[in-house]
Design a protein around this motif. Structure first.
Motif, mmCIF file in Angstrom:
data_model
loop_
_atom_site.group_PDB
_atom_site.id
_atom_site.type_symbol
_atom_site.label_atom_id
_atom_site.label_comp_id
_atom_site.label_asym_id
_atom_site.label_seq_id
_atom_site.Cartn_x
_atom_site.Cartn_y
_atom_site.Cartn_z
ATOM 1 N N GLU A 151 -5.042 1.443 11.163
ATOM 2 C CA GLU A 151 -4.086 0.155 11.317
ATOM 3 C C GLU A 151 -4.158 -0.799 10.605
ATOM 4 O OE1 GLU A 151 -5.784 -1.118 15.260
ATOM 5 O OE2 GLU A 151 -4.971 0.831 16.481
ATOM 6 N N ILE A 152 -5.596 -1.317 10.028
ATOM 7 C CA ILE A 152 -5.735 -2.202 9.009
ATOM 8 C C ILE A 152 -5.032 -1.752 7.505
ATOM 9 C CG2 ILE A 152 -7.538 -3.527 7.851
ATOM 10 C CD1 ILE A 152 -9.064 -3.135 10.279
ATOM 11 N N ARG A 153 -5.414 -0.565 7.266
ATOM 12 C CA ARG A 153 -5.123 0.239 5.714
ATOM 13 C C ARG A 153 -3.535 0.598 6.148
ATOM 14 N NH1 ARG A 153 -8.401 0.364 1.863
ATOM 15 N NH2 ARG A 153 -10.275 0.548 3.177
ATOM 16 N N ARG A 154 -2.642 -0.112 6.083
ATOM 17 C CA ARG A 154 -1.240 0.336 6.509
ATOM 18 C C ARG A 154 -0.813 1.382 5.351
ATOM 19 N NH1 ARG A 154 2.758 -4.219 6.421
ATOM 20 N NH2 ARG A 154 4.263 -2.479 7.057
ATOM 21 N N LYS A 185 -0.967 1.111 -12.887
ATOM 22 C CA LYS A 185 -2.080 1.315 -11.771
ATOM 23 C C LYS A 185 -2.381 -0.353 -11.485
ATOM 24 C CE LYS A 185 -5.892 0.610 -13.640
ATOM 25 N NZ LYS A 185 -7.004 0.634 -14.371
ATOM 26 N N ASP A 186 -2.283 -1.233 -12.370
ATOM 27 C CA ASP A 186 -2.451 -2.767 -12.098
ATOM 28 C C ASP A 186 -1.409 -3.140 -10.856
ATOM 29 O OD1 ASP A 186 -4.604 -2.687 -13.536
ATOM 30 O OD2 ASP A 186 -3.637 -3.803 -15.157
ATOM 31 N N LEU A 187 -0.089 -2.651 -11.140
ATOM 32 C CA LEU A 187 1.000 -2.848 -9.937
ATOM 33 C C LEU A 187 0.362 -2.341 -8.576
ATOM 34 C CD1 LEU A 187 3.540 -4.030 -9.157
ATOM 35 C CD2 LEU A 187 4.835 -2.089 -10.148
ATOM 36 N N VAL A 188 0.227 -1.143 -8.690
ATOM 37 C CA VAL A 188 -0.280 -0.519 -7.297
ATOM 38 C C VAL A 188 -1.366 -1.164 -6.665
ATOM 39 C CG1 VAL A 188 -1.156 1.641 -6.378
ATOM 40 C CG2 VAL A 188 0.653 1.861 -8.005
ATOM 41 N N ARG A 189 -2.426 -1.641 -7.409
ATOM 42 C CA ARG A 189 -3.452 -2.539 -6.797
ATOM 43 C C ARG A 189 -3.019 -3.720 -6.025
ATOM 44 N NH1 ARG A 189 -8.406 -0.248 -8.859
ATOM 45 N NH2 ARG A 189 -7.923 1.949 -9.240
ATOM 46 N N SER A 190 -2.161 -4.310 -7.012
ATOM 47 C CA SER A 190 -1.543 -5.642 -6.555
ATOM 48 C C SER A 190 -0.724 -5.466 -5.227
ATOM 49 C CB SER A 190 -0.584 -6.127 -7.779
ATOM 50 O OG SER A 190 0.171 -7.520 -6.991
ATOM 51 N N LEU A 191 0.073 -4.389 -5.048
ATOM 52 C CA LEU A 191 0.996 -4.209 -4.005
ATOM 53 C C LEU A 191 0.169 -3.842 -2.746
ATOM 54 C CD1 LEU A 191 3.858 -2.035 -5.751
ATOM 55 C CD2 LEU A 191 3.972 -4.541 -4.668
ATOM 56 N N LEU A 192 -1.179 -2.993 -3.002
ATOM 57 C CA LEU A 192 -2.114 -2.602 -1.954
ATOM 58 C C LEU A 192 -2.461 -3.994 -1.326
ATOM 59 C CD1 LEU A 192 -4.145 0.217 -3.454
ATOM 60 C CD2 LEU A 192 -2.732 0.250 -1.320
ATOM 61 N N ARG A 193 -2.934 -4.836 -2.043
ATOM 62 C CA ARG A 193 -3.336 -6.380 -1.589
ATOM 63 C C ARG A 193 -2.345 -6.871 -0.716
ATOM 64 N NH1 ARG A 193 -5.630 -6.036 -6.748
ATOM 65 N NH2 ARG A 193 -7.997 -6.101 -6.621
ATOM 66 N N GLN A 194 -1.038 -6.811 -1.130
ATOM 67 C CA GLN A 194 -0.164 -7.252 -0.246
ATOM 68 C C GLN A 194 0.323 -6.430 1.100
ATOM 69 O OE1 GLN A 194 3.376 -8.429 -2.570
ATOM 70 N NE2 GLN A 194 2.018 -8.156 -4.655
ATOM 71 N N ASP A 196 -1.665 -3.868 2.748
ATOM 72 C CA ASP A 196 -3.002 -3.770 3.618
ATOM 73 C C ASP A 196 -3.436 -5.059 4.113
ATOM 74 O OD1 ASP A 196 -2.446 -1.191 3.506
ATOM 75 O OD2 ASP A 196 -4.059 -0.708 1.972
ATOM 76 N N ALA A 197 -4.085 -4.974 5.306
ATOM 77 C CA ALA A 197 -4.756 -6.125 5.911
ATOM 78 C C ALA A 197 -6.136 -6.131 5.444
ATOM 79 C CB ALA A 197 -4.476 -6.310 7.288
ATOM 80 N N ILE A 198 -6.531 -5.525 4.329
ATOM 81 C CA ILE A 198 -7.831 -5.153 3.745
ATOM 82 C C ILE A 198 -7.791 -5.072 2.388
ATOM 83 C CG2 ILE A 198 -7.758 -2.638 4.090
ATOM 84 C CD1 ILE A 198 -10.751 -2.827 5.115
ATOM 85 N N ASP A 199 -8.860 -5.316 1.653
ATOM 86 C CA ASP A 199 -8.786 -5.248 0.291
ATOM 87 C C ASP A 199 -8.931 -3.697 -0.138
ATOM 88 O OD1 ASP A 199 -9.243 -8.072 -0.339
ATOM 89 O OD2 ASP A 199 -11.478 -7.777 -0.085
ATOM 90 N N PRO A 200 -8.467 -3.449 -1.291
ATOM 91 C CA PRO A 200 -8.304 -1.974 -1.604
ATOM 92 C C PRO A 200 -9.552 -1.539 -1.698
ATOM 93 C CG PRO A 200 -7.157 -3.591 -3.368
ATOM 94 C CD PRO A 200 -7.935 -4.567 -2.306
ATOM 95 N N PHE A 201 -9.468 -0.217 -1.478
ATOM 96 C CA PHE A 201 -10.643 0.583 -1.299
ATOM 97 C C PHE A 201 -11.690 0.467 -2.415
ATOM 98 C CE2 PHE A 201 -12.821 4.914 -0.829
ATOM 99 C CZ PHE A 201 -13.438 4.807 0.200
ATOM 100 N N PRO A 221 -11.034 5.548 4.984
ATOM 101 C CA PRO A 221 -11.074 4.984 6.078
ATOM 102 C C PRO A 221 -10.355 3.622 6.301
ATOM 103 C CG PRO A 221 -13.194 4.618 4.794
ATOM 104 C CD PRO A 221 -12.274 5.358 4.043
ATOM 105 N N ASP A 222 -10.400 3.259 7.576
ATOM 106 C CA ASP A 222 -9.861 2.058 7.909
ATOM 107 C C ASP A 222 -10.803 0.718 7.448
ATOM 108 O OD1 ASP A 222 -7.361 1.151 8.612
ATOM 109 O OD2 ASP A 222 -7.644 0.816 10.498
ATOM 110 N N THR A 223 -11.888 1.167 6.871
ATOM 111 C CA THR A 223 -12.819 0.110 6.460
ATOM 112 C C THR A 223 -13.308 0.220 4.896
ATOM 113 O OG1 THR A 223 -14.790 1.261 6.771
ATOM 114 C CG2 THR A 223 -13.765 0.051 8.810
#
Length: 350
Positions: A151-154, A185-194, A196-201, A221-223
């Motif tokens: 849920e949190i990690r969409r 890779k940096d673009l993917v990390r940036s998109l993950l922050r936008q 997901d409702a959680i910081d990148p793993f 996981p979701d955490t």
């Protein structure tokens, strides 16, 4: 059976496979926010992804999954640089993340059990080695699991249970470690922050980097909490599975197909023919043993019970397992594969 975009879109609108594909396609083409896996989205747009669908996770389905994955591995390079095999399972959508996680590692372990090609020598056995990767049919593969429970990690959520198999060479094509690849890779990390409702793993890493652990990235996981003493479930489960006799139900196979499936990269297999009602008294072998039935029928007896086998069935006998057998009324023909055991050096003749 592998399907491409057009194959799936031709399915009936009420077919669960088409419905799940449409959910997947909607996620992958999302622009607000943009789906983080830009390479997966490119693969979808270029028709380089291949899809497989299974109604359950029973042994027959895992056998079919193994066939599809073998076919995919053999053809993948012809599909394009952004290819993956995306697998959908029509199973309970109300499981917990922990239940889905256990199912994921169980599927990988069962695939490994029926994969009779050796892993490449370049892949270490230790799962915490930065160069470790799951392999199938001789190909290193990065594996990703998505579930309805996330849920949190969409970015790891899917409408149904989904496993994606991505050959390791795809990442080489992307160019990770090069300026262009690092920018992606940096673009993917940036998109993950936008997205997901959680910081990148925190354990996202680059293959081969000293602190990288590939297996931690397979089922995220979701955490962001991971125990410092966490162990790879695949290796734990694989060791457990090889401590007991394994029976795998299969389908008819020709002698040639069976030999090629069991034949090691270097070595040989044995073809055994037993006349009707032929018995082999209780005995053991110092190595693991794999038996694949070609024709007829046979019953194996171990301390764990009886196993009646017909064409296509496989038996995996761990080393030193006490076992015996008796052929059926028509006799039986089967293939035996043994692990290679080196002769002790002091006994080698000059």
């Amino acid at each position: 059976m592998l399907l491409d975009n057009a194959d799936v879109k031709r399915l009936d609108s009420h077919d669960w496979r088409k419905q799940e594909f449409e959910h997947f396609e909607k996620d992958m083409t999302s622009e607000s926010p943009r789906f983080p896996c830009i390479f997966g989205s490119m693969g979808l747009n270029r028709n380089e992804l291949r899809f497989s669908f299974f109604n359950d996770i029973e042994d027959d389905s895992i056998e079919e999954l193994a066939k599809a994955l073998r076919e995919y591995v053999e053809q993948a390079r012809s599909f394009g640089n952004y290819t993956s095999m995306v697998t959908f399972f029509n199973i309970d959508k109300n499981l917990s993340i922990h239940e889905y996680q256990h199912t994921f590692w169980s599927i990988l372990t069962r695939l490994h059990t029926i994969d009779l090609k050796e892993w490449p020598e370049s892949i270490p056995n230790e799962e915490n080695d930065p160069l470790w990767e799951f392999c199938f049919h001789g190909e290193p593969i990065f594996v990703v699991c998505n579930t309805p429970a996330h849920e949190i990690r969409r970015s790891r959520r899917a409408n149904t249970y989904m496993i994606t198999f991505q050959p390791r060479w795809v990442f080489d094509s992307i160019g990770l470690g090069t300026p262009k690849g690092d920018k992606s890779k940096d673009l993917v990390r940036s998109l993950l922050r936008q997205y997901d409702a959680i910081d990148p793993f925190p354990h996202l890493g680059i293959y081969g980097s000293p602190n990288n652990r590939e297996w931690l990235q397979y089922f995220i996981p979701d955490t962001n909490e991971v125990s410092a003493t966490a162990q790879c479930p695949f290796h734990h489960m694989r060791r457990n599975s090889m401590s007991s006799v394994q029976y795998i139900q299969g389908s008819d196979v020709t002698l040639e197909e069976a030999v090629m499936q069991l034949l090691p990269v270097t070595g040989s297999v044995e073809v055994q023919r037993d006349t009707p009602f032929r018995e082999h008294k209780s005995h053991t072998h110092p190595t693991d043993e794999t038996l694949l039935i070609i024709s007829g029928d046979i019953t194996f007896y171990t301390e764990e019970g009886e196993l009646y086998c017909t064409p296509g069935d496989r038996i995996l006998l761990p080393a030193n397992t006490v076992h015996s057998s008796k052929a059926g009324e028509n006799g039986t023909l089967y293939i035996i594969a043994l692990e290679f055991v080196e002769q002790p050096k002091e006994e080698v003749l000059a």
